[in-house]
Design a protein around this motif. Structure first.
Motif, PDB file in Angstrom:
ATOM      1  N   HIS A   1       0.657  -1.115  -0.033  1.00 27.39           N
ATOM      2  CA  HIS A   1       0.090   0.110  -0.295  1.00 27.39           C
ATOM      3  C   HIS A   1       0.783   1.195  -0.170  1.00 27.39           C
ATOM      4  O   HIS A   1       1.243   1.614   0.853  1.00 27.39           O
TER       5      HIS A   1
ATOM      6  N   ALA B   1      -1.698   7.322  -1.249  1.00 28.46           N
ATOM      7  CA  ALA B   1      -1.453   8.430  -0.242  1.00 28.46           C
ATOM      8  C   ALA B   1      -0.678   9.829  -0.861  1.00 28.46           C
ATOM      9  O   ALA B   1      -0.127   9.981  -2.049  1.00 28.46           O
TER      10      ALA B   1
ATOM     11  N   ASN C   1      -4.793  10.136   3.421  1.00 23.39           N
ATOM     12  CA  ASN C   1      -3.899   8.618   4.190  1.00 23.39           C
ATOM     13  C   ASN C   1      -5.010   7.644   5.298  1.00 23.39           C
ATOM     14  O   ASN C   1      -4.164   6.892   5.825  1.00 23.39           O
TER      15      ASN C   1
ATOM     16  N   HIS D   1      -5.968   4.514   4.285  1.00 24.92           N
ATOM     17  CA  HIS D   1      -5.834   3.396   4.401  1.00 24.92           C
ATOM     18  C   HIS D   1      -6.658   2.647   5.610  1.00 24.92           C
ATOM     19  O   HIS D   1      -6.326   0.917   5.068  1.00 24.92           O
TER      20      HIS D   1
ATOM     21  N   TYR E   1       3.038  -0.976   4.027  1.00 23.45           N
ATOM     22  CA  TYR E   1       2.252   0.044   3.887  1.00 23.45           C
ATOM     23  C   TYR E   1       3.966   0.973   3.719  1.00 23.45           C
ATOM     24  O   TYR E   1       4.158   1.000   5.152  1.00 23.45           O
TER      25      TYR E   1
ATOM     26  N   SER F   1       5.048   3.652   5.878  1.00 19.10           N
ATOM     27  CA  SER F   1       4.396   5.100   6.962  1.00 19.10           C
ATOM     28  C   SER F   1       5.873   5.999   6.465  1.00 19.10           C
ATOM     29  O   SER F   1       6.335   6.283   5.080  1.00 19.10           O
TER      30      SER F   1
ATOM     31  N   LYS G   1       0.040   9.448   9.166  1.00 20.40           N
ATOM     32  CA  LYS G   1       0.919   8.141   8.997  1.00 20.40           C
ATOM     33  C   LYS G   1       1.421   7.739  10.981  1.00 20.40           C
ATOM     34  O   LYS G   1       1.319   6.470   9.968  1.00 20.40           O
TER      35      LYS G   1
ATOM     36  N   ASN H   1      -2.197   5.838  10.691  1.00 18.29           N
ATOM     37  CA  ASN H   1      -1.696   4.136   9.878  1.00 18.29           C
ATOM     38  C   ASN H   1      -1.309   3.619  11.103  1.00 18.29           C
ATOM     39  O   ASN H   1      -1.623   2.241  11.178  1.00 18.29           O
TER      40      ASN H   1
ATOM     41  N   THR I   1       0.350  -7.420   9.233  1.00 18.27           N
ATOM     42  CA  THR I   1       0.525  -5.667   8.527  1.00 18.27           C
ATOM     43  C   THR I   1       2.454  -5.229   8.782  1.00 18.27           C
ATOM     44  O   THR I   1       2.693  -5.659  10.396  1.00 18.27           O
TER      45      THR I   1
END
Length: 324
Positions: free
Chosen positions: A85, A88, A106, A110, A127, A129, A158, A161, A176
């Motif tokens: 991912h 953003a 964002n 997300h 993802y 960051s 971020k 996230n 994740t």
């Protein structure tokens, strides 16, 4: 690039923001390895030319859509092993001007992607960051677990996230992995616009004989990281053990470069040493110094950046000379 990253035949990936600078480089590597890639992009910041060469490949699929639409995310995550991912909006200064939009793209985007990945039993959700999560923490090098107060809406998105990603792992078992990018540079990075990153901007201006602007006294320092190292980090995060899940890792080179030193190096490589920079006042929300400790990523992700900053700059300049 380190070639020990292997996936079973028939592995499929979804790269959100795959028409962007970082995303398109990840897509290129996955296709080179012979795997299937779907790209989800709404082209708000991504560029069609970044993926034009992939469109004719049978193992590539483009989904034009927005991560703010949960059903689009669900469709994109179908029959996918790994989600990478990248979609953003970046840029600290722009986020200060548009905080509501940044939250919408964002944070909501997300969350939609993680929910869609969870519903489709995706193996790993990797993802992007950012080093911006360190905020006003003065300690160098930046180390995971030592974050200060964030100083921009972008940084806050971020940070959120990362919290959501950790929660989704603990609550739902979605594996994740967050990658805190430091200052990424390389081919396909856009040199145009008010929010362009410093390296492509300097290169374009020096090639055009224009005097570049340095904000502050030029002693502001960054950890510049070449794009191929970042691609490696994303693919290694996909195959990392569960020890990595729910966590975020610094992805830099582990070396400090001041803007003055960067400018000197670029002007030498471009043979433009006669052009001096122009200094203007520092921009709001900018962190003064940023260097990554990459020990945690080395240990857990087996991250091992292959390209030095200087090697990366030479490759990047070659690309810009042929593509600007």
């Amino acid at each position: 690039m380190n070639n020990c990253i292997e996936f079973p035949k028939g592995t499929s990936f979804l790269v959100t923001g795959g028409a962007g600078f970082i995303g398109s480089n990840i897509v290129e590597k996955i296709l080179y390895l012979g795997h299937k890639v779907k790209v989800l992009d709404n082209f708000s910041t991504g560029k069609r030319e970044n993926i034009a060469e992939f469109l004719k490949k049978s193992n590539f699929e483009l989904i034009e859509g927005d991560i703010r639409d949960i059903n689009t995310c669900r469709t994109a995550c179908k029959d996918v092993d790994y989600v990478i991912h990248q979609a953003a909006w970046g840029s600290v200064p722009r986020s200060i001007e548009m905080p509501v939009l940044y939250d919408d793209i964002n944070v909501k985007g997300h969350l939609n992607m993680m929910q869609a990945a969870r519903e489709n039993n995706v193996k790993k959700f990797v993802y992007a960051s950012s080093s911006a999560v360190y905020g006003d923490d003065p300690i160098l090098p930046k180390q995971e677990g030592s974050e200060g107060k964030v100083i921009s809406p972008y940084a806050l998105t971020k940070r959120i996230n990362e919290e959501y990603a950790d929660l989704y792992y603990r609550l739902y078992g979605l594996e994740t992995v967050g990658l805190r990018y430091f200052n990424v540079f390389g081919k396909r990075q856009d040199p145009n616009g008010a929010y362009a990153a410093v390296i492509p901007k300097f290169v374009k201006e020096l090639l055009g004989g224009i005097q570049p602007v340095i904000y502050g006294d030029g002693e502001t320092s960054r950890d510049f990281i070449f794009i191929d190292n970042v691609v490696e980090a994303n693919l290694k995060a996909c195959i990392a053990t569960s020890e990595a899940s729910g966590k975020a890792f610094n992805i830099g080179y582990g070396q400090k470069t001041s803007l003055n030193d960067l400018y000197k190096k670029l002007s030498e490589l471009l043979e433009k040493i006669d052009i001096s920079p122009r200094y203007e006042k520092e921009r709001e929300g900018d962190i003064k110094h940023s260097t990554a400790s990459i020990e945690k990523a080395k240990e857990i992700l087996k991250y091992n950046p292959q390209y030095s900053v200087n090697e990366g700059l030479e490759l990047t300049i070659d690309w810009y000379k042929n593509n600007l």
